[in-house]
Write a protein that holds these residues in place. Sequence first.
Motif, mmCIF file in Angstrom:
data_model
loop_
_atom_site.group_PDB
_atom_site.id
_atom_site.type_symbol
_atom_site.label_atom_id
_atom_site.label_comp_id
_atom_site.label_asym_id
_atom_site.label_seq_id
_atom_site.Cartn_x
_atom_site.Cartn_y
_atom_site.Cartn_z
ATOM 1 N N PHE A 68 2.580 -3.624 32.702
ATOM 2 C CA PHE A 68 3.117 -4.586 31.744
ATOM 3 C C PHE A 68 4.350 -5.298 32.278
ATOM 4 N N SER A 69 5.239 -4.560 32.918
ATOM 5 C CA SER A 69 6.515 -5.130 33.349
ATOM 6 C C SER A 69 6.356 -6.212 34.415
ATOM 7 N N LEU A 70 5.201 -6.299 35.029
ATOM 8 C CA LEU A 70 4.955 -7.280 36.080
ATOM 9 C C LEU A 70 4.248 -8.535 35.566
ATOM 10 N N TYR A 71 4.026 -8.575 34.257
ATOM 11 C CA TYR A 71 3.270 -9.673 33.666
ATOM 12 C C TYR A 71 4.145 -10.517 32.744
ATOM 13 N N ALA A 72 4.029 -11.841 32.896
ATOM 14 C CA ALA A 72 4.572 -12.734 31.884
ATOM 15 C C ALA A 72 3.723 -12.589 30.630
ATOM 16 N N MET A 73 4.370 -12.623 29.491
ATOM 17 C CA MET A 73 3.664 -12.470 28.220
ATOM 18 C C MET A 73 3.860 -13.716 27.371
ATOM 19 N N THR A 74 2.775 -14.172 26.786
ATOM 20 C CA THR A 74 2.785 -15.433 26.059
ATOM 21 C C THR A 74 2.060 -15.290 24.732
ATOM 22 N N TRP A 75 2.622 -15.928 23.717
ATOM 23 C CA TRP A 75 1.949 -16.040 22.417
ATOM 24 C C TRP A 75 1.361 -17.450 22.299
ATOM 25 N N ASN A 77 10.664 -16.568 11.726
ATOM 26 C CA ASN A 77 11.493 -16.765 10.537
ATOM 27 C C ASN A 77 11.252 -18.149 9.958
ATOM 28 N N ASN A 78 11.648 -18.302 8.709
ATOM 29 C CA ASN A 78 11.517 -19.595 8.026
ATOM 30 C C ASN A 78 10.110 -20.178 8.216
ATOM 31 N N LEU A 79 9.135 -19.363 7.916
ATOM 32 C CA LEU A 79 7.747 -19.772 8.124
ATOM 33 C C LEU A 79 7.350 -20.920 7.204
ATOM 34 N N ARG A 80 6.482 -21.752 7.742
ATOM 35 C CA ARG A 80 5.997 -22.939 7.025
ATOM 36 C C ARG A 80 4.482 -22.855 6.889
ATOM 37 N N PRO A 81 3.924 -23.552 5.914
ATOM 38 C CA PRO A 81 2.459 -23.536 5.787
ATOM 39 C C PRO A 81 1.747 -23.960 7.077
ATOM 40 N N GLU A 82 2.343 -24.844 7.838
ATOM 41 C CA GLU A 82 1.703 -25.296 9.078
ATOM 42 C C GLU A 82 1.755 -24.249 10.190
ATOM 43 N N ASP A 83 2.421 -23.137 9.963
ATOM 44 C CA ASP A 83 2.388 -22.028 10.900
ATOM 45 C C ASP A 83 1.168 -21.131 10.686
ATOM 46 N N THR A 84 0.403 -21.411 9.641
ATOM 47 C CA THR A 84 -0.815 -20.646 9.392
ATOM 48 C C THR A 84 -1.759 -20.774 10.574
ATOM 49 N N ALA A 85 -2.146 -19.639 11.134
ATOM 50 C CA ALA A 85 -2.956 -19.648 12.353
ATOM 51 C C ALA A 85 -3.342 -18.216 12.714
ATOM 52 N N VAL A 86 -4.276 -18.122 13.642
ATOM 53 C CA VAL A 86 -4.512 -16.860 14.325
ATOM 54 C C VAL A 86 -3.636 -16.862 15.573
ATOM 55 N N TYR A 87 -2.836 -15.806 15.707
ATOM 56 C CA TYR A 87 -1.899 -15.700 16.821
ATOM 57 C C TYR A 87 -2.457 -14.725 17.865
ATOM 58 N N TYR A 88 -2.424 -15.175 19.105
ATOM 59 C CA TYR A 88 -2.966 -14.407 20.222
ATOM 60 C C TYR A 88 -1.859 -14.124 21.247
ATOM 61 N N GLN A 116 -7.086 -26.921 18.294
ATOM 62 C CA GLN A 116 -7.228 -26.156 19.523
ATOM 63 C C GLN A 116 -6.100 -25.135 19.636
ATOM 64 N N ARG A 117 -6.342 -24.137 20.446
ATOM 65 C CA ARG A 117 -5.311 -23.143 20.699
ATOM 66 C C ARG A 117 -4.116 -23.811 21.362
ATOM 67 N N GLU A 118 -2.904 -23.399 20.937
ATOM 68 C CA GLU A 118 -1.699 -24.031 21.469
ATOM 69 C C GLU A 118 -0.656 -22.994 21.845
ATOM 70 N N PHE A 119 0.177 -23.366 22.774
ATOM 71 C CA PHE A 119 1.262 -22.508 23.226
ATOM 72 C C PHE A 119 2.318 -22.359 22.148
ATOM 73 N N VAL A 120 2.853 -21.133 22.016
ATOM 74 C CA VAL A 120 3.931 -20.878 21.060
ATOM 75 C C VAL A 120 5.206 -20.462 21.783
ATOM 76 N N ALA A 121 5.104 -19.400 22.594
ATOM 77 C CA ALA A 121 6.300 -18.895 23.268
ATOM 78 C C ALA A 121 5.891 -18.012 24.425
ATOM 79 N N THR A 122 6.759 -17.940 25.435
ATOM 80 C CA THR A 122 6.485 -17.106 26.591
ATOM 81 C C THR A 122 7.753 -16.390 27.039
ATOM 82 N N ILE A 123 7.575 -15.233 27.657
ATOM 83 C CA ILE A 123 8.696 -14.494 28.224
ATOM 84 C C ILE A 123 8.296 -13.999 29.606
ATOM 85 N N GLY A 124 9.147 -14.259 30.575
ATOM 86 C CA GLY A 124 8.859 -13.877 31.945
ATOM 87 C C GLY A 124 9.188 -12.421 32.228
#
Length: 114
Positions: A28-35, A82-93, A43-51
């Motif tokens: 795990f520690s050698l992998y970048a992780m992305t939501w 935080n401060n979630l909005r209706p447009e944040d409704t989604a399946v998160y991967y 379409q699926r879209e990028f949310v956040a990543t951590i190196g």
Amino acid sequence: VQLQASGGGLVQPGGSLRLSCAASGFIFSLYAMTWYRQRPGKQREFVATIGVGGSTNVADSVKGRFTISRDNAKNTVYLQMNNLRPEDTAVYYCKGSNYPNAYWGQGTLVTVSS
């Protein structure tokens, strides 16, 4: 290899949720992780990543509201929303990547509605 996302659910606008993604089967520690997320009809879209070193990047649409973090001791990546909005409704991967390898989790549903 397994990525198990959890923490989704129904929340009212303005509320908060914390998603978790527990990893196993790779270093795990050698992998970048992305939501990513996939909103209804989109379409699926990028949310956040951590190196691997902890550097982060988040999409403009969630900047200031979502925070990504990782705990290498627990092989887990988090998404604090935080401060979630209706447009944040989604399946998160969640996705783990270390070229040329890339592993996806199964997704967790977040519904923001009153």
